[in-house]
Write a protein that holds these residues in place. Structure first.
Motif, PDB file in Angstrom:
ATOM      1  N   UNK A  62     -22.087   2.073 -54.518  1.00  0.00           N
ATOM      2  CA  UNK A  62     -22.388   3.444 -54.471  1.00  0.00           C
ATOM      3  C   UNK A  62     -22.535   3.988 -53.019  1.00  0.00           C
ATOM      4  N   UNK A  63     -23.673   3.451 -52.425  1.00  0.00           N
ATOM      5  CA  UNK A  63     -24.105   3.738 -51.623  1.00  0.00           C
ATOM      6  C   UNK A  63     -22.858   3.760 -50.256  1.00  0.00           C
ATOM      7  N   UNK A  64     -22.321   2.850 -50.283  1.00  0.00           N
ATOM      8  CA  UNK A  64     -21.310   2.571 -49.578  1.00  0.00           C
ATOM      9  C   UNK A  64     -20.050   3.750 -49.491  1.00  0.00           C
ATOM     10  N   UNK A  65     -19.701   4.041 -50.782  1.00  0.00           N
ATOM     11  CA  UNK A  65     -18.745   5.163 -50.930  1.00  0.00           C
ATOM     12  C   UNK A  65     -19.254   6.264 -50.622  1.00  0.00           C
ATOM     13  N   UNK A  66     -20.449   6.606 -50.963  1.00  0.00           N
ATOM     14  CA  UNK A  66     -20.975   7.963 -50.269  1.00  0.00           C
ATOM     15  C   UNK A  66     -21.360   7.873 -48.954  1.00  0.00           C
ATOM     16  N   UNK A  67     -21.599   6.866 -48.324  1.00  0.00           N
ATOM     17  CA  UNK A  67     -21.840   6.804 -46.690  1.00  0.00           C
ATOM     18  C   UNK A  67     -20.478   7.229 -46.199  1.00  0.00           C
ATOM     19  N   UNK A  68     -19.241   6.318 -46.773  1.00  0.00           N
ATOM     20  CA  UNK A  68     -17.894   6.525 -46.089  1.00  0.00           C
ATOM     21  C   UNK A  68     -17.644   8.078 -46.055  1.00  0.00           C
ATOM     22  N   UNK A  69     -17.938   8.885 -47.367  1.00  0.00           N
ATOM     23  CA  UNK A  69     -17.447  10.202 -47.582  1.00  0.00           C
ATOM     24  C   UNK A  69     -18.327  11.068 -46.558  1.00  0.00           C
ATOM     25  N   UNK A  70     -19.817  10.536 -46.341  1.00  0.00           N
ATOM     26  CA  UNK A  70     -20.551  11.226 -45.254  1.00  0.00           C
ATOM     27  C   UNK A  70     -19.916  11.162 -43.997  1.00  0.00           C
ATOM     28  N   UNK A  71     -19.678  10.014 -43.537  1.00  0.00           N
ATOM     29  CA  UNK A  71     -19.096   9.744 -42.310  1.00  0.00           C
ATOM     30  C   UNK A  71     -17.654  10.628 -42.141  1.00  0.00           C
ATOM     31  N   UNK A  72     -16.944  10.612 -43.111  1.00  0.00           N
ATOM     32  CA  UNK A  72     -15.523  11.162 -43.179  1.00  0.00           C
ATOM     33  C   UNK A  72     -15.616  12.755 -42.805  1.00  0.00           C
ATOM     34  N   UNK A  73     -16.684  13.358 -43.190  1.00  0.00           N
ATOM     35  CA  UNK A  73     -16.955  14.776 -43.226  1.00  0.00           C
ATOM     36  C   UNK A  73     -17.783  15.069 -41.891  1.00  0.00           C
ATOM     37  N   UNK A  74     -18.677  14.023 -41.430  1.00  0.00           N
ATOM     38  CA  UNK A  74     -19.641  14.175 -40.330  1.00  0.00           C
ATOM     39  C   UNK A  74     -19.632  13.917 -38.925  1.00  0.00           C
ATOM     40  N   UNK A  75     -18.673  12.868 -39.034  1.00  0.00           N
ATOM     41  CA  UNK A  75     -18.598  12.209 -37.542  1.00  0.00           C
ATOM     42  C   UNK A  75     -17.356  12.886 -36.896  1.00  0.00           C
ATOM     43  N   UNK A  76     -17.383  14.303 -36.586  1.00  0.00           N
ATOM     44  CA  UNK A  76     -16.758  14.853 -35.843  1.00  0.00           C
ATOM     45  C   UNK A  76     -17.690  15.736 -34.818  1.00  0.00           C
ATOM     46  N   UNK A  77     -17.227  15.434 -33.309  1.00  0.00           N
ATOM     47  CA  UNK A  77     -18.130  16.195 -32.272  1.00  0.00           C
ATOM     48  C   UNK A  77     -18.696  17.437 -32.811  1.00  0.00           C
ATOM     49  N   UNK A  78     -18.023  18.465 -33.224  1.00  0.00           N
ATOM     50  CA  UNK A  78     -18.712  19.789 -33.467  1.00  0.00           C
ATOM     51  C   UNK A  78     -19.728  19.642 -34.613  1.00  0.00           C
ATOM     52  N   UNK A  79     -19.670  18.636 -35.650  1.00  0.00           N
ATOM     53  CA  UNK A  79     -20.553  18.578 -36.658  1.00  0.00           C
ATOM     54  C   UNK A  79     -21.768  17.583 -36.263  1.00  0.00           C
ATOM     55  N   UNK A  80     -21.355  16.423 -35.831  1.00  0.00           N
ATOM     56  CA  UNK A  80     -22.076  15.729 -35.329  1.00  0.00           C
ATOM     57  C   UNK A  80     -23.442  16.033 -34.239  1.00  0.00           C
ATOM     58  N   UNK A  81     -23.026  16.884 -33.443  1.00  0.00           N
ATOM     59  CA  UNK A  81     -24.095  17.568 -32.524  1.00  0.00           C
ATOM     60  C   UNK A  81     -24.962  18.219 -33.025  1.00  0.00           C
ATOM     61  N   UNK A  82     -24.837  18.666 -34.238  1.00  0.00           N
ATOM     62  CA  UNK A  82     -25.943  19.571 -35.046  1.00  0.00           C
ATOM     63  C   UNK A  82     -26.960  18.400 -35.248  1.00  0.00           C
ATOM     64  N   UNK A  83     -26.704  17.114 -35.449  1.00  0.00           N
ATOM     65  CA  UNK A  83     -27.806  16.117 -35.734  1.00  0.00           C
ATOM     66  C   UNK A  83     -28.235  15.333 -34.732  1.00  0.00           C
ATOM     67  N   UNK A  84     -27.695  15.519 -33.626  1.00  0.00           N
ATOM     68  CA  UNK A  84     -28.081  14.674 -32.343  1.00  0.00           C
ATOM     69  C   UNK A  84     -29.233  15.530 -31.511  1.00  0.00           C
ATOM     70  N   UNK A  85     -30.004  14.935 -30.876  1.00  0.00           N
ATOM     71  CA  UNK A  85     -31.113  15.327 -29.887  1.00  0.00           C
ATOM     72  C   UNK A  85     -30.661  16.379 -28.863  1.00  0.00           C
ATOM     73  N   UNK A  86     -31.197  17.517 -28.684  1.00  0.00           N
ATOM     74  CA  UNK A  86     -30.368  18.497 -28.077  1.00  0.00           C
ATOM     75  C   UNK A  86     -29.421  19.563 -28.668  1.00  0.00           C
ATOM     76  N   UNK A  87     -29.033  19.084 -29.853  1.00  0.00           N
ATOM     77  CA  UNK A  87     -27.933  19.748 -30.664  1.00  0.00           C
ATOM     78  C   UNK A  87     -28.404  20.960 -31.499  1.00  0.00           C
TER      79      UNK A  87
END
Length: 189
Positions: free
Chosen positions: A164-189
């Protein structure tokens, strides 16, 4: 910054997030390494005795010694802190982070949704984050119960929680590993 003007997460939330990522990565790496190093009896050890040649016996002994030497390298503090105990310590850290993170979200709040997320993405992110936060508690807790009771009946729950963790993680990565979205969780973003 107020919640209305902020576009990214607070530095404290970023630290907790990336600490969680690091702890989980280490936990899985150690856990899967444990599965590989379940014991130092090489295959063919069951034939040992009168059924093998001296050369075969020596080969088995060398394999076992190499395995035990490798296991000794994981004795990080000397005196018995081994890979299994590291796995347990990391599990406790992940469990603590799994409890702290939702509490801190309540205190610190969340930034507004990224305009780069569609309504469907937002629903997926919402439910994925809830699942991941729940699984940050369930995976280590089921592992602790498994180890604490010594009852393999808990193993299916622990494995199912991993899946279940890996399924949820895959969905999380699918929606969040885009530069415009990922930037919000990176230092300085």
């Amino acid at each position: 910054m107020t919640a209305d003007t902020r576009t990214g997460y607070r530095p404290s939330q970023k630290v907790l997030h990336w600490l969680t990522v690091a702890a989980i990565a280490a936990q899985f790496a150690v856990g899967y390494r444990l599965d590989l190093d379940e014991g130092c009896d090489p295959s063919g050890e069951d034939l040992s005795g009168g059924d093998t040649t001296d050369a075969f016996e020596e080969r088995l002994d060398r394999l076992e010694e190499r395995c035990e030497d490798r296991a000794d390298r994981y004795d990080l503090l000397g005196g018995g802190f081994d890979l299994a105990e590291l796995h347990l310590a990391l599990g406790l850290l992940v469990l603590a982070l799994g409890v702290v993170r939702p509490l801190w979200r309540k205190v610190a709040g969340l930034p507004p949704w990224s305009e780069h997320l569609s309504d469907a993405d937002r629903r997926l992110v919402h439910w994925t984050e809830r699942a991941l936060l729940l699984l940050l508690v369930l995976v280590p807790l089921s592992g602790l119960v498994l180890v604490g009771t010594g009852d393999d009946a808990w193993l299916p729950l622990h494995v199912a929680a991993h899946v279940a963790f890996f399924v949820a993680l895959t969905a999380h990565l699918f929606t969040n590993v885009r530069p415009a979205i990922l930037r919000r969780m990176l230092p300085g973003g």
